[in-house]
Design a protein around this motif. Structure first.
Motif, PDB file in Angstrom:
ATOM      1  N   GLN B 134       0.829  -1.213   0.000  1.00  0.00           N
ATOM      2  CA  GLN B 134       0.000   0.000   0.000  1.00  0.00           C
ATOM      3  C   GLN B 134       0.860   1.258   0.000  1.00  0.00           C
ATOM      4  O   GLN B 134       0.482   2.285  -0.526  1.00  0.00           O
ATOM      5  CB  GLN B 134      -0.930  -0.032   1.217  1.00  0.00           C
ATOM      6  CG  GLN B 134      -2.226   0.737   1.059  1.00  0.00           C
ATOM      7  CD  GLN B 134      -2.144   2.132   1.644  1.00  0.00           C
ATOM      8  OE1 GLN B 134      -1.258   2.425   2.423  1.00  0.00           O
ATOM      9  NE2 GLN B 134      -3.060   2.991   1.236  1.00  0.00           N
ATOM     10  N   GLN B 135       2.067   1.143   0.604  1.00  0.00           N
ATOM     11  CA  GLN B 135       2.949   2.308   0.693  1.00  0.00           C
ATOM     12  C   GLN B 135       4.026   2.311  -0.399  1.00  0.00           C
ATOM     13  O   GLN B 135       4.998   3.058  -0.332  1.00  0.00           O
ATOM     14  CB  GLN B 135       3.584   2.352   2.091  1.00  0.00           C
ATOM     15  CG  GLN B 135       2.540   2.596   3.177  1.00  0.00           C
ATOM     16  CD  GLN B 135       3.095   2.395   4.578  1.00  0.00           C
ATOM     17  OE1 GLN B 135       3.634   3.302   5.190  1.00  0.00           O
ATOM     18  NE2 GLN B 135       2.977   1.180   5.092  1.00  0.00           N
ATOM     19  N   GLY B 136       3.849   1.417  -1.388  1.00  0.00           N
ATOM     20  CA  GLY B 136       4.753   1.433  -2.536  1.00  0.00           C
ATOM     21  C   GLY B 136       6.108   0.798  -2.298  1.00  0.00           C
ATOM     22  O   GLY B 136       7.031   0.978  -3.091  1.00  0.00           O
ATOM     23  N   SER B 137       6.250   0.042  -1.213  1.00  0.00           N
ATOM     24  CA  SER B 137       7.527  -0.605  -0.932  1.00  0.00           C
ATOM     25  C   SER B 137       7.685  -1.867  -1.781  1.00  0.00           C
ATOM     26  O   SER B 137       6.707  -2.532  -2.115  1.00  0.00           O
ATOM     27  CB  SER B 137       7.592  -0.990   0.552  1.00  0.00           C
ATOM     28  OG  SER B 137       8.711  -1.814   0.802  1.00  0.00           O
ATOM     29  N   THR B 138       8.918  -2.187  -2.128  1.00  0.00           N
ATOM     30  CA  THR B 138       9.175  -3.434  -2.858  1.00  0.00           C
ATOM     31  C   THR B 138       9.720  -4.509  -1.926  1.00  0.00           C
ATOM     32  O   THR B 138      10.159  -5.571  -2.381  1.00  0.00           O
ATOM     33  CB  THR B 138      10.189  -3.213  -3.995  1.00  0.00           C
ATOM     34  OG1 THR B 138      11.401  -2.683  -3.418  1.00  0.00           O
ATOM     35  CG2 THR B 138       9.650  -2.245  -5.032  1.00  0.00           C
ATOM     36  N   ALA B 139       9.718  -4.237  -0.634  1.00  0.00           N
ATOM     37  CA  ALA B 139      10.245  -5.212   0.319  1.00  0.00           C
ATOM     38  C   ALA B 139       9.399  -6.485   0.297  1.00  0.00           C
ATOM     39  O   ALA B 139       8.198  -6.452   0.032  1.00  0.00           O
ATOM     40  CB  ALA B 139      10.247  -4.615   1.724  1.00  0.00           C
ATOM     41  N   ARG B 140      10.058  -7.603   0.566  1.00  0.00           N
ATOM     42  CA  ARG B 140       9.347  -8.882   0.645  1.00  0.00           C
ATOM     43  C   ARG B 140       9.137  -9.288   2.094  1.00  0.00           C
ATOM     44  O   ARG B 140       9.815  -8.790   2.997  1.00  0.00           O
ATOM     45  CB  ARG B 140      10.144  -9.969  -0.105  1.00  0.00           C
ATOM     46  CG  ARG B 140      10.242  -9.702  -1.612  1.00  0.00           C
ATOM     47  CD  ARG B 140      11.108 -10.740  -2.290  1.00  0.00           C
ATOM     48  NE  ARG B 140      10.513 -12.072  -2.232  1.00  0.00           N
ATOM     49  CZ  ARG B 140      11.209 -13.189  -2.477  1.00  0.00           C
ATOM     50  NH1 ARG B 140      12.486 -13.130  -2.764  1.00  0.00           N
ATOM     51  NH2 ARG B 140      10.606 -14.371  -2.419  1.00  0.00           N
ATOM     52  N   VAL B 141       8.181 -10.182   2.299  1.00  0.00           N
ATOM     53  CA  VAL B 141       7.881 -10.674   3.643  1.00  0.00           C
ATOM     54  C   VAL B 141       8.036 -12.189   3.648  1.00  0.00           C
ATOM     55  O   VAL B 141       7.465 -12.886   2.796  1.00  0.00           O
ATOM     56  CB  VAL B 141       6.448 -10.279   4.081  1.00  0.00           C
ATOM     57  CG1 VAL B 141       6.151 -10.801   5.474  1.00  0.00           C
ATOM     58  CG2 VAL B 141       6.269  -8.768   4.024  1.00  0.00           C
ATOM     59  N   PHE B 142       8.836 -12.679   4.583  1.00  0.00           N
ATOM     60  CA  PHE B 142       9.065 -14.117   4.737  1.00  0.00           C
ATOM     61  C   PHE B 142       8.491 -14.557   6.077  1.00  0.00           C
ATOM     62  O   PHE B 142       8.749 -13.930   7.095  1.00  0.00           O
ATOM     63  CB  PHE B 142      10.560 -14.432   4.699  1.00  0.00           C
ATOM     64  CG  PHE B 142      11.220 -14.123   3.377  1.00  0.00           C
ATOM     65  CD1 PHE B 142      11.704 -12.849   3.105  1.00  0.00           C
ATOM     66  CD2 PHE B 142      11.361 -15.106   2.411  1.00  0.00           C
ATOM     67  CE1 PHE B 142      12.308 -12.559   1.890  1.00  0.00           C
ATOM     68  CE2 PHE B 142      11.969 -14.831   1.188  1.00  0.00           C
ATOM     69  CZ  PHE B 142      12.447 -13.552   0.921  1.00  0.00           C
ATOM     70  N   ASN B 143       7.725 -15.618   6.063  1.00  0.00           N
ATOM     71  CA  ASN B 143       7.203 -16.145   7.330  1.00  0.00           C
ATOM     72  C   ASN B 143       7.658 -17.586   7.497  1.00  0.00           C
ATOM     73  O   ASN B 143       7.400 -18.440   6.656  1.00  0.00           O
ATOM     74  CB  ASN B 143       5.673 -16.073   7.359  1.00  0.00           C
ATOM     75  CG  ASN B 143       5.074 -16.636   8.642  1.00  0.00           C
ATOM     76  OD1 ASN B 143       4.023 -17.242   8.618  1.00  0.00           O
ATOM     77  ND2 ASN B 143       5.745 -16.465   9.765  1.00  0.00           N
ATOM     78  N   PHE B 144       8.350 -17.803   8.612  1.00  0.00           N
ATOM     79  CA  PHE B 144       8.797 -19.155   8.940  1.00  0.00           C
ATOM     80  C   PHE B 144       7.762 -19.799   9.848  1.00  0.00           C
ATOM     81  O   PHE B 144       7.472 -19.285  10.923  1.00  0.00           O
ATOM     82  CB  PHE B 144      10.155 -19.084   9.661  1.00  0.00           C
ATOM     83  CG  PHE B 144      10.729 -20.426  10.020  1.00  0.00           C
ATOM     84  CD1 PHE B 144      11.728 -20.990   9.234  1.00  0.00           C
ATOM     85  CD2 PHE B 144      10.285 -21.123  11.133  1.00  0.00           C
ATOM     86  CE1 PHE B 144      12.266 -22.229   9.556  1.00  0.00           C
ATOM     87  CE2 PHE B 144      10.809 -22.369  11.457  1.00  0.00           C
ATOM     88  CZ  PHE B 144      11.808 -22.925  10.664  1.00  0.00           C
TER      89      PHE B 144
END
Lengths: 331, 282
Positions: B134-144
């Protein structure tokens, strides 16, 4: 054989029954409109719901800000976990569902994902206390009792549309998590008649009176004001203190009013266990006051289904029952 | 091969750190840390964007540990990543330590969430991915997460939500060690067929040997490419072996909370090093 004329039985009607009196001034969807207004000023605000947008006035926000509205489906654990995740990225979520689902079904997610890291997530719970005739599955009669034990959580029990309109921007601005006992639909407008503004964390004296002091929250402040008027006809002079923030509680203001010779009565749309009455009672005891406090509250029972006026009368929340109780106390 | 060697060496150091931390407590979730070391090494030394000197850097990828009891392995990975000093690891689980037994975001730099109550991580990950996008970030999210967490209904609420919202930037990895608190997973609550479940929930699903670094690297590369291309969340199902790398522990009757005798810790370290060096020489 005598014939008796039977009054027609009232109908339960819609899930969210109106508690506005006939002809009473109301405002439509005050929460939804207040959230839109707050969101225009604060781009961090987003809205989420769990398949209850239309029933929590969140649809007003969804229409105004479709790109800032997130439908999470009928999945309350996801709703509040995701709200926490959004807050972690710097957004200010308002997440709505019914109070019963927030308090009973998603408690662990509110507690560990939102309250423990002290995130600015605003929980919006519809149908607080006895505001529906659909029975215990929908009546959140113990939501404040459940939530009062949760550290960091601010609990707000608004009276009317004025409270809600003024509370929303303050909830967004306050840093930690909040829980709003939402009144939705056509919500009575009552407090505009008084010299009053909502201040998060503050109780306010709405009217003075020499014989009795009412301490009330939520829609019961409306009933307290009506009962005070009715008691005036019996030459009973009643003061009303409105305490919309249940936690943190403004004990200073309330105790200054309670610690007098007047009969002290608490009034709340909640179980007598764990809500406003016990909040006031614990403040009284902590301050070392030997003061008796009389509760007007829902009984510690699972309540009946039925029409709201019938149920309010049965469980003591009606103006008539309040007046009768005060007169009995005064002997 | 250089990439595989680099990640394998990181996994080896993570295992050593975990054994050293386990010795501080005399017991603990060492078996899980050894089993998950290759996954953690792949993520931290090859996949994750982060700044070791600024763990709260806004542009970072988020790694969420929803299995709080795997913190011992996560701390080892944070030390390997340079976010937590190696010498601090010996404070693990001690009073006033930043490294409590169960992972908590309020205690440890680089720890994004407080896991431990299982089934929370994926729901929070969905919100983080939505918020970042929503904020235009290209960061990824990893969930273990662990296979035990598949018992929790909230995991599946979140799995549906991630697919519905087309969260391509979200990658979940499930440590399938077939073990949970009360025993083997298939005797506690049968979760198989796991692959078909995730596929049915709309996720790009791969199942790999979670102790094969080459296979893990390929799977994470596929996940990044596939997920970004089609906006589908990605899950990597990792079959792992509890106690991996230490034959003494691999052969022990499997236990969720492993007890290791005082004299065994040094033996464990020696077995770990011998195994790794033997592999390196081949």
């Amino acid at each position: 054989m005598s014939t008796t004329l039977k009054a027609p039985k009232l109908k339960t009607s819609a899930m969210i029954a109106s508690f506005a009196d006939p002809g009473q001034k109301t405002a439509s969807a005050p929460f939804g409109h207040a959230l839109v207004k707050a969101a225009e000023a604060d781009p961090r605000i987003v809205g989420l719901t769990a398949d209850l947008g239309k029933y929590t006035d969140m649809h007003i926000f969804a229409k105004a800000f479709p790109e800032r509205f997130f439908q999470m489906g009928m999945a309350e654990q996801l709703l509040f976990g995701a709200a926490a995740g959004m807050a972690e990225t710097g957004l200010v979520p308002f997440a709505s569902t019914y109070s019963v689902f927030a308090a009973r079904r998603a408690y662990d997610f509110l507690c560990l994902d939102i309250a423990e890291p002290n995130l600015n997530v605003n929980i919006v719970g519809g149908l607080p206390g006895l505001t529906t005739g659909y029975g215990p599955s929908h009546q959140a009669t113990e939501d404040m009792a459940i939530f009062r034990g949760m550290p960091n959580l601010t609990i707000v029990d608004p009276c009317d549309s004025v409270d809600i309109e003024q509370a929303v921007p303050q909830l967004a601005a306050s840093e930690g998590p909040t829980y709003l006992r939402l009144l939705r639909g056509n919500v009575p407008t009552v407090l505009d008649e008084y010299d009053y503004t909502f201040e998060l964390g503050k109780a306010k004296v709405l009217r003075g009176g020499n014989d009795v002091v009412f301490v009330s929250s939520g829609l019961m402040t409306m009933r307290a004001l009506q009962a005070a008027e009715a008691l005036a006809a019996h030459n009973v002079d009643v003061a009303v203190v409105h305490a919309p923030t249940i936690k943190p509680f403004d004990a200073e203001t309330v105790l200054a009013e309670v610690n007098t010779d007047r009969l002290a009565v608490t009034l709340e749309n909640h179980s007598v266990v764990g809500g406003l009455f016990e909040t006031v009672a614990s403040a009284v005891v902590t301050a070392g006051l030997g003061k008796r406090v009389v509760p007007v509250a829902l009984p510690d029972e699972f309540l009946d289904a039925g029409a709201l006026p019938t149920l309010h009368e049965k469980y003591g929340l009606s103006v008539q029952r309040i007046v009768a109780k005060v007169l009995a106390e005064l002997g | 091969m250089e990439r595989i060697d680099r990640v394998s060496a990181a996994a080896h150091r993570i295992r050593h750190h975990a054994l050293n931390m386990g010795e501080v407590q005399g017991q603990g979730y060492v078996g899980q840390a050894l089993g998950a070391a290759d996954i953690l090494a792949t993520v931290y030394s090859d996949q994750l964007r982060f700044r070791a000197d600024d763990p709260a850097w806004e542009g970072r990828d988020r790694f969420l540990l929803s299995t709080g009891h795997y913190a011992i392995g996560h701390y080892a990975a944070l030390a390997e990543a340079g976010i937590v000093p190696v010498e601090e690891l010996e404070s693990y689980g001690s009073d006033d330590s930043r490294l409590p037994m169960s992972g908590m975001s309020t205690y440890t730099p680089g720890m994004e969430i407080s896991g431990g109550s299982l089934g929370h991580g994926l729901a929070i990950a969905v919100g983080m991915a939505l918020g970042l996008r929503q904020q235009g970030s290209t960061a990824r999210v990893f969930n273990f997460l662990s296979d035990g967490e598949l018992d929790e209904g909230s995991t599946w609420e979140a799995a549906m939500g991630a697919h519905h919202h087309q969260l391509g930037m979200l990658t979940a990895m499930v440590d399938i060690n077939a073990l949970q608190a009360d025993g083997k997973t298939d005797t506690v609550l049968r979760t198989e067929p796991v692959t078909e479940k995730w596929e049915a929930f709309g996720w790009y699903t791969q199942r790999v040997d979670g102790n094969d670094v080459g296979a893990l690297l390929a799977a994470f590369d596929n996940a990044a490419a596939q997920a970004a291309a089609v906006g589908r969340p990605s899950v990597i199902l990792c079959d792992t072996k509890v106690g991996r790398g230490v034959p003494l522990l691999e052969e022990r009757e499997k236990a969720h909370f492993m007890r290791i005798e005082e004299h065994e810790w040094q033996l464990c370290r020696e077995q770990l090093s011998a195994g790794f060096n033997g592999k390196a020489e081949r």
